[in-house]
Write a protein that holds these residues in place. Sequence first.
Motif, PDB file in Angstrom:
ATOM      1  N   LEU A  62      12.281  -2.559   1.940  1.00 41.88           N
ATOM      2  CA  LEU A  62      13.806  -2.406   2.929  1.00 41.88           C
ATOM      3  C   LEU A  62      13.799  -2.308   4.726  1.00 41.88           C
ATOM      4  CD1 LEU A  62      17.019  -2.987   0.689  1.00 41.88           C
ATOM      5  CD2 LEU A  62      15.212  -4.057   0.120  1.00 41.88           C
ATOM      6  N   PRO A  63      13.873  -2.786   5.222  1.00 40.28           N
ATOM      7  CA  PRO A  63      13.868  -2.144   6.507  1.00 40.28           C
ATOM      8  C   PRO A  63      13.672  -0.622   6.452  1.00 40.28           C
ATOM      9  CG  PRO A  63      14.929  -4.602   6.953  1.00 40.28           C
ATOM     10  CD  PRO A  63      15.400  -4.273   4.988  1.00 40.28           C
ATOM     11  N   GLU A  64      14.888  -0.310   6.031  1.00 40.19           N
ATOM     12  CA  GLU A  64      15.312   1.191   6.676  1.00 40.19           C
ATOM     13  C   GLU A  64      14.201   2.475   5.985  1.00 40.19           C
ATOM     14  OE1 GLU A  64      18.232   2.804   3.270  1.00 40.19           O
ATOM     15  OE2 GLU A  64      18.590   0.853   3.419  1.00 40.19           O
ATOM     16  N   ALA A  65      13.376   1.284   5.017  1.00 39.52           N
ATOM     17  CA  ALA A  65      12.298   2.415   4.412  1.00 39.52           C
ATOM     18  C   ALA A  65      11.170   1.928   4.866  1.00 39.52           C
ATOM     19  CB  ALA A  65      11.833   1.997   3.183  1.00 39.52           C
ATOM     20  N   GLY A  66      10.610   1.527   5.971  1.00 42.30           N
ATOM     21  CA  GLY A  66       9.605   1.468   7.208  1.00 42.30           C
ATOM     22  C   GLY A  66       9.282   2.946   7.538  1.00 42.30           C
ATOM     23  N   ALA A  67       8.328   2.573   8.109  1.00 41.57           N
ATOM     24  CA  ALA A  67       7.897   4.116   9.054  1.00 41.57           C
ATOM     25  C   ALA A  67       7.248   3.574  10.335  1.00 41.57           C
ATOM     26  CB  ALA A  67       6.590   4.528   8.289  1.00 41.57           C
ATOM     27  N   THR A  68       6.895   5.003  11.046  1.00 41.60           N
ATOM     28  CA  THR A  68       5.943   4.278  12.658  1.00 41.60           C
ATOM     29  C   THR A  68       4.850   4.935  12.884  1.00 41.60           C
ATOM     30  OG1 THR A  68       8.139   4.515  14.144  1.00 41.60           O
ATOM     31  CG2 THR A  68       6.479   4.508  14.748  1.00 41.60           C
ATOM     32  N   GLN A  69       3.864   4.596  13.009  1.00 42.96           N
ATOM     33  CA  GLN A  69       2.858   4.586  12.721  1.00 42.96           C
ATOM     34  C   GLN A  69       1.873   4.906  14.271  1.00 42.96           C
ATOM     35  OE1 GLN A  69       0.251   2.156   9.887  1.00 42.96           O
ATOM     36  NE2 GLN A  69       0.172   3.566   8.670  1.00 42.96           N
ATOM     37  N   PHE A  70       1.355   6.105  14.610  1.00 42.46           N
ATOM     38  CA  PHE A  70       0.636   5.756  16.203  1.00 42.46           C
ATOM     39  C   PHE A  70      -0.870   6.391  16.115  1.00 42.46           C
ATOM     40  CE2 PHE A  70      -0.758   9.016  19.582  1.00 42.46           C
ATOM     41  CZ  PHE A  70      -0.976   7.959  20.230  1.00 42.46           C
ATOM     42  N   HIS A  71      -1.996   5.761  16.807  1.00 45.18           N
ATOM     43  CA  HIS A  71      -3.296   6.674  16.184  1.00 45.18           C
ATOM     44  C   HIS A  71      -3.359   5.989  17.706  1.00 45.18           C
ATOM     45  CE1 HIS A  71      -7.407   4.662  15.867  1.00 45.18           C
ATOM     46  NE2 HIS A  71      -7.139   5.605  14.830  1.00 45.18           N
ATOM     47  N   SER A 104       8.616   8.191   9.485  1.00 42.23           N
ATOM     48  CA  SER A 104       9.319   7.760   8.544  1.00 42.23           C
ATOM     49  C   SER A 104      10.412   7.162   9.830  1.00 42.23           C
ATOM     50  CB  SER A 104      10.075   8.753   7.194  1.00 42.23           C
ATOM     51  OG  SER A 104       9.632   8.588   6.227  1.00 42.23           O
ATOM     52  N   ALA A 105      10.988   6.329   9.076  1.00 38.56           N
ATOM     53  CA  ALA A 105      13.087   6.290  10.319  1.00 38.56           C
ATOM     54  C   ALA A 105      13.815   7.243   9.504  1.00 38.56           C
ATOM     55  CB  ALA A 105      12.629   4.487   9.667  1.00 38.56           C
ATOM     56  N   THR A 106      14.352   7.379   8.861  1.00 42.84           N
ATOM     57  CA  THR A 106      14.749   8.153   8.309  1.00 42.84           C
ATOM     58  C   THR A 106      14.713   9.227   7.236  1.00 42.84           C
ATOM     59  OG1 THR A 106      17.051   8.305   7.495  1.00 42.84           O
ATOM     60  CG2 THR A 106      16.115   6.506   6.678  1.00 42.84           C
ATOM     61  N   ASN A 107      14.624  10.135   7.177  1.00 45.51           N
ATOM     62  CA  ASN A 107      14.386  11.401   5.536  1.00 45.51           C
ATOM     63  C   ASN A 107      14.967  11.795   4.641  1.00 45.51           C
ATOM     64  OD1 ASN A 107      12.494  13.039   4.546  1.00 45.51           O
ATOM     65  ND2 ASN A 107      13.549  14.875   5.216  1.00 45.51           N
ATOM     66  N   THR A 108      15.857  10.468   4.335  1.00 40.78           N
ATOM     67  CA  THR A 108      16.538  10.557   3.180  1.00 40.78           C
ATOM     68  C   THR A 108      15.935  10.180   1.662  1.00 40.78           C
ATOM     69  OG1 THR A 108      17.010   7.813   3.423  1.00 40.78           O
ATOM     70  CG2 THR A 108      18.607   9.759   4.491  1.00 40.78           C
ATOM     71  N   PRO A 109      16.440  10.045   1.132  1.00 40.49           N
ATOM     72  CA  PRO A 109      15.439  10.195  -0.395  1.00 40.49           C
ATOM     73  C   PRO A 109      15.571   8.348  -0.745  1.00 40.49           C
ATOM     74  CG  PRO A 109      16.992  12.439  -1.022  1.00 40.49           C
ATOM     75  CD  PRO A 109      17.468  11.368   0.226  1.00 40.49           C
ATOM     76  N   SER A 110      13.918   8.606  -1.452  1.00 43.97           N
ATOM     77  CA  SER A 110      13.452   7.763  -1.034  1.00 43.97           C
ATOM     78  C   SER A 110      13.842   6.642  -3.060  1.00 43.97           C
ATOM     79  CB  SER A 110      11.752   6.991  -1.200  1.00 43.97           C
ATOM     80  OG  SER A 110      11.823   6.495  -1.295  1.00 43.97           O
ATOM     81  N   ILE A 111      14.271   5.049  -2.371  1.00 44.35           N
ATOM     82  CA  ILE A 111      14.486   4.941  -4.512  1.00 44.35           C
ATOM     83  C   ILE A 111      14.259   3.793  -4.276  1.00 44.35           C
ATOM     84  CG2 ILE A 111      17.180   3.913  -5.210  1.00 44.35           C
ATOM     85  CD1 ILE A 111      18.656   5.654  -3.248  1.00 44.35           C
ATOM     86  N   ILE A 112      13.147   3.649  -5.499  1.00 46.22           N
ATOM     87  CA  ILE A 112      12.276   2.753  -5.626  1.00 46.22           C
ATOM     88  C   ILE A 112      13.091   2.143  -7.130  1.00 46.22           C
ATOM     89  CG2 ILE A 112      10.393   2.116  -6.614  1.00 46.22           C
ATOM     90  CD1 ILE A 112       9.131   4.200  -4.789  1.00 46.22           C
ATOM     91  N   ALA A 113      13.356   1.113  -7.435  1.00 43.19           N
ATOM     92  CA  ALA A 113      13.690   0.398  -8.384  1.00 43.19           C
ATOM     93  C   ALA A 113      12.551  -0.692  -8.849  1.00 43.19           C
ATOM     94  CB  ALA A 113      15.278  -0.385  -9.020  1.00 43.19           C
ATOM     95  N   ALA A 114      12.115  -0.464 -10.016  1.00 42.00           N
ATOM     96  CA  ALA A 114      10.815  -0.571 -10.144  1.00 42.00           C
ATOM     97  C   ALA A 114      11.280  -2.004 -10.583  1.00 42.00           C
ATOM     98  CB  ALA A 114       9.589  -0.251 -12.011  1.00 42.00           C
TER      99      ALA A 114
END
Length: 858
Positions: free
Chosen positions: A333-342, A376-386
Amino acid sequence: MRRTLLACLLLVAKPLIGFTAMQLRVRVLDTEQGAVKGARVYVTDAHHREIFAGETNIAGEITGSLAPGRYEIDCQRDGFQEQTATVIMADADKSITIVLALARQTTAITVSERSPHLDTATEAHQDEIQLGPNQLDNLPVRDGDVLSALAFFTNPAGGQSPTIIVDGMERTDSLSLTSSQIQEVRINSNAYSAEFPQPGKDRIEIDTKVGGDALHGGLFFRTRNSIFDARNPLAPANPPYSRYGYGFDLGRPIVRKRLFFFLSAEREEQQQVAPILAFLPSGVLQQDALTPFTSNLLMGKLDWQMTASNRLSAKYEWHEDTANEAGVGGFVLPEAGATQFHHDNRIEISDQYIVSSNLLNNFQMALGTNYLQTQSATNTPSIIAAGAFAEGGAQLDDWSREPRYEFLDTLSRVKGPTTIKFGVDAKFHPFSSFNADNFGGTYQYASLSAYEAAQPLLFTLNAGNPLVVSEQDDYAWFLQTERQFRRLTLFAGVRHEFQSHLDRYSNLAPRLEVAWALDQDRKTILRVGAGVFYDRRPPIILQQVDRFNGINELQYVIENPPLPVVNPAQLVPPQMTTVYQIDPTMTLPRTFQASATLERQLGGGFVATADYTFERGNHLLRTRNINAPMPVTLVRPDPERGNVDQIESSASSLGNILNITLKSRANKRYQLFAQYTLSSLFDDTDDEFGPPPPGGAPPGTGVGNNLFALPVNNYDLRPEWGPANNDIRHRFGVAATVQLPRKFSLGTLTSIHSGLPYNITTGEDNNQDTDPNDRPPGVTRNTGRGGGYFSIDLHFGRTFGFEHRGRSFQCEVAADSFNVLNHFNPSSYVGVITSPLFGQPNAAYNGRQMQFSLNVHF
């Protein structure tokens, strides 16, 4: 009487011997007085009969024997203007120098239209693909990304990342090159060369553009927009999307015939679409997310012809890009995205010195720094439902700074038909790596129903010192020789690889190749070769082991945790932490390759090639938990310790590959390269050398399949033997261009292949090894098979010529269509049997997309 007769015979034979012994040496240079290797030279007599033909060596030279008379010399080289000269052979050897000027016209193959026979040289493989600027301009290349467009034609057993050689130096950094910077691209040039670590089909060689003795350059603008595109097949609609790319290149002399410069700059701006198809407690979520991306590239070169035999070159590269919402799409989902800088800087300096007429030395060094940061966009715990969704924070907080110092020196000696080349290579790679990934924790659920029941399977969390500073160095030397006869070429070479912290003496890689023309007119050539190739241990291994050594960082793993987990240190005994270690007996991965190739010149200006390649890999890298619970008792061998993930070189692979290639000769009307590949690739490792995802490698999220992925049963690895991650049984590719009337041009890149394998898993952790990668009983690795891929990309352009202030300009207006038939191409499949999408795709490649471009050359 006998002495008198012998004297008479010698008097008669002396002039004849002198005629046959006269040598013509042709030396081919560019406008900067640099040697032009691979130029095709044809020598014909007064009756237009070809006396001899061939390609110039690394010193830009070719020699041949001639009788007295008048001869015409025709010299051709892709990317240069054709030149002719006349020479009169009288009673002595003669040398002639031909200077080639840069040209826009290039070819895609190595066989000249006028060549009556094939060449047995090791660098004249007829299944080689060779592209120049004009060829690249007439092919549909998305966003100018040449490497991605051509990777389809590399060896399928070579994995998804072929070796990249730019201006003679191997690139292991984050390389970005576009068509505006490239002079020539080659794939499968000298298959068994000892100069490079990997075979020719696993290698893409690139020569970048240089300045010249005349002002030349170009401007370009390209754009893509969603109003012209079809929607992604898994997206509910086609959201707004746009991408723009623009730039220029310029080359000219600073001091005529002495000092030259070349400059290229470009920028890309994009709003990428990421379709999401996830299953939530509230129902199916199907939407699109925009992922902004920007990229800036700059390359500058200086070439200084110090003397007729010495040229000094310097090149600077700067690359910077930023990506937002990285990783979003599919189940994520969008909230689990991240920003990358190179950010990447690199300086290369080369010194080419012609020691003598048959001895050339080339010294190169490169200094650079690669910086990559992910947040990460937010530091809340990650939740993964297989097999359902991934939400919360991405749990990514890391940066790495990797300076690189590389040195390469080669010495080449050419004496008639014999070439000898020796070289040494050294790479120094210190690095600083900060990795606070998963410091906020990750909850893993076996299924959507387990999430709804608030029953997490695992909770993982990292804590401690996230900074690691270390260094890994690589060294190598090589020696190779080639001897050409009229119908036979023999090649032998050896390469010796070294790496810090590993055995320095056992990595010797011999390589052999024989090419034989089966008929007198040299229209049929048989090539047989074999060799050993070593891969290097990637730096990520050393970083992972130094980080998770039980002191710097701790990786907590809690089975069936409570909700929420407030303080994992209070819940987790030392036995439930994870450490990484390197197997003391680790060696470099090794691959043995053998091949047989039959090349046949056909009528109508075509060449057909059939090639069979056998590959056997040993000592491949994998990770294994050597302290996992035993299969029956579920008790760890050392109850006082937790997971001990050992990285070892114990995996293997087996590959059988058949290639059938058809390509046209060089001509101005059309270019064709078509190749069908039938292959079978098996291995027992998921080695892709990628960093581990946060929280391990959960199934169904599309982020498994990496070096640190664990086997299902750490004590019985036989079920891991199965189709390789890149096992594509059938592949067919076409690269072709056609020059149409009225200055129209048409080009295509066609890619067709059968489906990739994927794992079938339960999403559970029945063996209690804290890795929910278990498979159903009797199911081995990669037994699922996805759908195939079918894409026809087209380029259609019109060229206009005009003059301004006495200077000629060529302007091309073009339209590219990618996946012009809008075929549905899935990109990943769900293998978790509890998922509502089990056996179905949850992500797909884009539908039809359009790209419009304007290119101006002068």
